[in-house]
Design a protein around this motif. Structure first.
Motif, PDB file in Angstrom:
ATOM      1  N   GLU A 129       6.126 -24.272  20.728  1.00 22.53           N
ATOM      2  CA  GLU A 129       6.799 -24.929  21.856  1.00 22.53           C
ATOM      3  C   GLU A 129       7.090 -26.395  21.573  1.00 22.53           C
ATOM      4  OE1 GLU A 129       4.287 -24.266  25.202  1.00 22.53           O
ATOM      5  OE2 GLU A 129       4.488 -22.082  25.077  1.00 22.53           O
ATOM      6  N   THR A 130       6.087 -27.112  21.063  1.00 25.77           N
ATOM      7  CA  THR A 130       6.258 -28.549  20.836  1.00 25.77           C
ATOM      8  C   THR A 130       6.769 -28.857  19.432  1.00 25.77           C
ATOM      9  OG1 THR A 130       3.985 -28.835  20.055  1.00 25.77           O
ATOM     10  CG2 THR A 130       4.374 -29.077  22.439  1.00 25.77           C
ATOM     11  N   LYS A 131       6.687 -27.877  18.527  1.00 26.56           N
ATOM     12  CA  LYS A 131       7.078 -28.063  17.120  1.00 26.56           C
ATOM     13  C   LYS A 131       6.209 -29.111  16.416  1.00 26.56           C
ATOM     14  CE  LYS A 131      10.910 -25.531  17.500  1.00 26.56           C
ATOM     15  NZ  LYS A 131      10.521 -24.318  18.156  1.00 26.56           N
ATOM     16  N   ARG A 132       5.011 -29.315  16.946  1.00 26.01           N
ATOM     17  CA  ARG A 132       4.066 -30.266  16.340  1.00 26.01           C
ATOM     18  C   ARG A 132       2.831 -29.506  15.893  1.00 26.01           C
ATOM     19  NH1 ARG A 132       3.657 -35.748  19.561  1.00 26.01           N
ATOM     20  NH2 ARG A 132       3.101 -36.378  17.459  1.00 26.01           N
ATOM     21  N   ASN A 133       2.042 -30.108  15.015  1.00 24.39           N
ATOM     22  CA  ASN A 133       0.816 -29.471  14.563  1.00 24.39           C
ATOM     23  C   ASN A 133      -0.168 -29.352  15.722  1.00 24.39           C
ATOM     24  OD1 ASN A 133       1.610 -29.209  11.880  1.00 24.39           O
ATOM     25  ND2 ASN A 133       0.949 -31.274  11.396  1.00 24.39           N
ATOM     26  N   ASP A 134      -0.790 -28.182  15.817  1.00 22.21           N
ATOM     27  CA  ASP A 134      -1.837 -27.951  16.809  1.00 22.21           C
ATOM     28  C   ASP A 134      -3.153 -28.000  16.045  1.00 22.21           C
ATOM     29  OD1 ASP A 134      -3.536 -27.170  18.792  1.00 22.21           O
ATOM     30  OD2 ASP A 134      -2.498 -25.286  19.258  1.00 22.21           O
ATOM     31  N   PHE A 135      -3.728 -29.174  15.961  1.00 20.11           N
ATOM     32  CA  PHE A 135      -4.892 -29.385  15.101  1.00 20.11           C
ATOM     33  C   PHE A 135      -6.113 -28.594  15.545  1.00 20.11           C
ATOM     34  CE2 PHE A 135      -2.293 -33.209  14.391  1.00 20.11           C
ATOM     35  CZ  PHE A 135      -2.069 -33.041  13.035  1.00 20.11           C
ATOM     36  N   ALA A 136      -6.250 -28.297  16.826  1.00 21.04           N
ATOM     37  CA  ALA A 136      -7.406 -27.547  17.312  1.00 21.04           C
ATOM     38  C   ALA A 136      -7.253 -26.040  17.094  1.00 21.04           C
ATOM     39  CB  ALA A 136      -7.630 -27.837  18.793  1.00 21.04           C
ATOM     40  N   SER A 137      -6.057 -25.563  16.862  1.00 21.05           N
ATOM     41  CA  SER A 137      -5.796 -24.131  16.725  1.00 21.05           C
ATOM     42  C   SER A 137      -6.432 -23.562  15.452  1.00 21.05           C
ATOM     43  CB  SER A 137      -4.289 -23.878  16.694  1.00 21.05           C
ATOM     44  OG  SER A 137      -4.017 -22.546  16.331  1.00 21.05           O
ATOM     45  N   ASP A 138      -6.884 -22.319  15.552  1.00 20.69           N
ATOM     46  CA  ASP A 138      -7.412 -21.595  14.392  1.00 20.69           C
ATOM     47  C   ASP A 138      -6.450 -20.517  13.924  1.00 20.69           C
ATOM     48  OD1 ASP A 138      -9.774 -23.040  14.238  1.00 20.69           O
ATOM     49  OD2 ASP A 138     -10.832 -21.713  15.613  1.00 20.69           O
ATOM     50  N   ALA A 139      -5.178 -20.611  14.294  1.00 22.26           N
ATOM     51  CA  ALA A 139      -4.193 -19.573  13.982  1.00 22.26           C
ATOM     52  C   ALA A 139      -3.890 -19.464  12.489  1.00 22.26           C
ATOM     53  CB  ALA A 139      -2.901 -19.821  14.759  1.00 22.26           C
ATOM     54  N   ASN A 140      -4.009 -20.543  11.734  1.00 23.95           N
ATOM     55  CA  ASN A 140      -3.714 -20.504  10.307  1.00 23.95           C
ATOM     56  C   ASN A 140      -4.974 -20.085   9.550  1.00 23.95           C
ATOM     57  OD1 ASN A 140      -2.978 -20.940   7.657  1.00 23.95           O
ATOM     58  ND2 ASN A 140      -1.993 -22.901   8.046  1.00 23.95           N
ATOM     59  N   PRO A 141      -4.950 -18.941   8.840  1.00 29.26           N
ATOM     60  CA  PRO A 141      -6.152 -18.478   8.127  1.00 29.26           C
ATOM     61  C   PRO A 141      -6.597 -19.412   7.004  1.00 29.26           C
ATOM     62  CG  PRO A 141      -4.276 -17.054   7.631  1.00 29.26           C
ATOM     63  CD  PRO A 141      -3.836 -18.007   8.693  1.00 29.26           C
ATOM     64  N   VAL A 142      -5.716 -20.250   6.507  1.00 24.97           N
ATOM     65  CA  VAL A 142      -6.093 -21.198   5.455  1.00 24.97           C
ATOM     66  C   VAL A 142      -7.145 -22.171   5.974  1.00 24.97           C
ATOM     67  CG1 VAL A 142      -5.209 -23.007   3.924  1.00 24.97           C
ATOM     68  CG2 VAL A 142      -3.875 -20.954   4.300  1.00 24.97           C
ATOM     69  N   LYS A 143      -7.116 -22.444   7.276  1.00 24.90           N
ATOM     70  CA  LYS A 143      -8.080 -23.369   7.872  1.00 24.90           C
ATOM     71  C   LYS A 143      -9.511 -22.842   7.717  1.00 24.90           C
ATOM     72  CE  LYS A 143      -8.606 -26.105  12.078  1.00 24.90           C
ATOM     73  NZ  LYS A 143      -8.066 -26.319  13.421  1.00 24.90           N
ATOM     74  N   ASP A 144      -9.690 -21.515   7.824  1.00 30.59           N
ATOM     75  CA  ASP A 144     -11.030 -20.936   7.628  1.00 30.59           C
ATOM     76  C   ASP A 144     -11.495 -21.112   6.180  1.00 30.59           C
ATOM     77  OD1 ASP A 144     -11.494 -20.100  10.249  1.00 30.59           O
ATOM     78  OD2 ASP A 144     -10.404 -18.229   9.937  1.00 30.59           O
ATOM     79  N   LYS A 145     -10.571 -20.940   5.216  1.00 35.68           N
ATOM     80  CA  LYS A 145     -10.928 -21.170   3.809  1.00 35.68           C
ATOM     81  C   LYS A 145     -11.322 -22.621   3.595  1.00 35.68           C
ATOM     82  CE  LYS A 145      -8.020 -17.866   1.365  1.00 35.68           C
ATOM     83  NZ  LYS A 145      -6.910 -17.735   0.424  1.00 35.68           N
ATOM     84  N   ALA A 146     -10.569 -23.527   4.211  1.00 36.54           N
ATOM     85  CA  ALA A 146     -10.860 -24.950   4.055  1.00 36.54           C
ATOM     86  C   ALA A 146     -12.250 -25.272   4.597  1.00 36.54           C
ATOM     87  CB  ALA A 146      -9.798 -25.781   4.770  1.00 36.54           C
ATOM     88  N   ARG A 147     -12.580 -24.712   5.750  1.00 33.78           N
ATOM     89  CA  ARG A 147     -13.920 -24.949   6.325  1.00 33.78           C
ATOM     90  C   ARG A 147     -15.006 -24.442   5.396  1.00 33.78           C
ATOM     91  NH1 ARG A 147     -12.000 -23.105  12.252  1.00 33.78           N
ATOM     92  NH2 ARG A 147     -11.680 -25.170  13.153  1.00 33.78           N
ATOM     93  N   LEU A 148     -14.791 -23.271   4.825  1.00 33.35           N
ATOM     94  CA  LEU A 148     -15.769 -22.707   3.896  1.00 33.35           C
ATOM     95  C   LEU A 148     -15.936 -23.603   2.670  1.00 33.35           C
ATOM     96  CD1 LEU A 148     -17.586 -20.252   3.328  1.00 33.35           C
ATOM     97  CD2 LEU A 148     -15.645 -19.236   2.146  1.00 33.35           C
ATOM     98  N   MET A 149     -14.830 -24.127   2.164  1.00 32.93           N
ATOM     99  CA  MET A 149     -14.910 -24.982   0.980  1.00 32.93           C
ATOM    100  C   MET A 149     -15.523 -26.347   1.307  1.00 32.93           C
ATOM    101  SD  MET A 149     -11.548 -23.819  -1.089  1.00 32.93           S
ATOM    102  CE  MET A 149     -12.258 -23.909  -2.719  1.00 32.93           C
ATOM    103  N   ILE A 150     -15.318 -26.839   2.528  1.00 31.03           N
ATOM    104  CA  ILE A 150     -15.982 -28.079   2.944  1.00 31.03           C
ATOM    105  C   ILE A 150     -17.490 -27.867   2.938  1.00 31.03           C
ATOM    106  CG2 ILE A 150     -16.397 -29.590   4.932  1.00 31.03           C
ATOM    107  CD1 ILE A 150     -13.394 -29.159   5.656  1.00 31.03           C
ATOM    108  N   LYS A 151     -17.934 -26.740   3.486  1.00 29.21           N
ATOM    109  CA  LYS A 151     -19.373 -26.430   3.494  1.00 29.21           C
ATOM    110  C   LYS A 151     -19.893 -26.227   2.073  1.00 29.21           C
ATOM    111  CE  LYS A 151     -19.251 -24.458   8.104  1.00 29.21           C
ATOM    112  NZ  LYS A 151     -19.277 -23.237   8.909  1.00 29.21           N
ATOM    113  N   MET A 152     -19.061 -25.627   1.200  1.00 26.38           N
ATOM    114  CA  MET A 152     -19.459 -25.408  -0.190  1.00 26.38           C
ATOM    115  C   MET A 152     -19.717 -26.742  -0.893  1.00 26.38           C
ATOM    116  SD  MET A 152     -17.287 -23.690  -3.312  1.00 26.38           S
ATOM    117  CE  MET A 152     -16.150 -25.068  -3.378  1.00 26.38           C
ATOM    118  N   THR A 153     -18.799 -27.707  -0.748  1.00 25.93           N
ATOM    119  CA  THR A 153     -19.004 -28.996  -1.422  1.00 25.93           C
ATOM    120  C   THR A 153     -20.210 -29.726  -0.844  1.00 25.93           C
ATOM    121  OG1 THR A 153     -17.409 -30.093   0.019  1.00 25.93           O
ATOM    122  CG2 THR A 153     -16.594 -29.300  -2.093  1.00 25.93           C
TER     123      THR A 153
END
Length: 166
Positions: A87-111
């Motif tokens: 709707e807004t054509k802007r990033n929804d930073f709180a959204s978990d719709a992009n599955p890459v975000k879950d990988k990023a969280r896992l890699m943050i915890k890994m480091t």
């Protein structure tokens, strides 16, 4: 005298016009910026929501600084991990719709785990730099597997013979 006035009057008019145009009036408080101009946020950013890999007390400004580090380490933009609001054509930073975000969280915890449970135990010599996303990614979204070329492989030093008990 007329020649002096013919040069002085246009110069004074030009100086007056430049001064008048250089002083832009300040819009009243609460007035939105003109179209095409964005106003920089004033004061601290709002508290972030939906933090799962970062500490819950991380401020908005801290999150922005951390995220800029990630984008540089991976050579990507925000859209790589964050979903776009249709709707807004802007990033929804709180959204978990992009599955890459879950990988990023896992890699943050890994480091974090590598640094806290392994790197922190090294003492001789003590490492100066922690493991970060850039350690492996080196500015690309998909890190490449390191395979040394034959020229990079150095022969192992000979192992001393085992001492025989007497």
């Amino acid at each position: 005298m007329t020649r002096l006035m013919s040069r002085l009057v246009p110069a004074l008019c030009l100086a007056f016009a430049a001064t008048a145009f250089a002083q832009t009036p300040t819009p009243p408080a609460g007035t939105p910026p003109p179209a095409g101009q964005q106003q920089r946020p004033r004061g601290p950013r709002p508290a972030p929501t939906n933090l799962k890999a970062l500490p819950k007390d991380t401020t908005g400004d801290q999150v922005i600084a951390i995220m800029h580090g990630y984008t540089g380490a991976l050579g990507v933009e925000c859209e790589f991990c964050h979903a776009r609001n249709p709707e807004t054509k802007r990033n929804d930073f709180a959204s978990d719709a992009n599955p890459v975000k879950d990988k990023a969280r896992l890699m943050i915890k890994m480091t974090e785990t590598i640094n806290s449970q392994f790197v922190s135990k090294l003492t001789d010599p003590k490492p100066e730099n922690p493991v970060t996303c850039g350690t492996c990614h080196r500015g690309v979204p998909q890190p490449t597997v390191f395979t040394p070329t034959p020229q990079e492989r150095t022969p192992r030093p000979p192992t001393p013979p085992a001492a025989t008990p007497q």
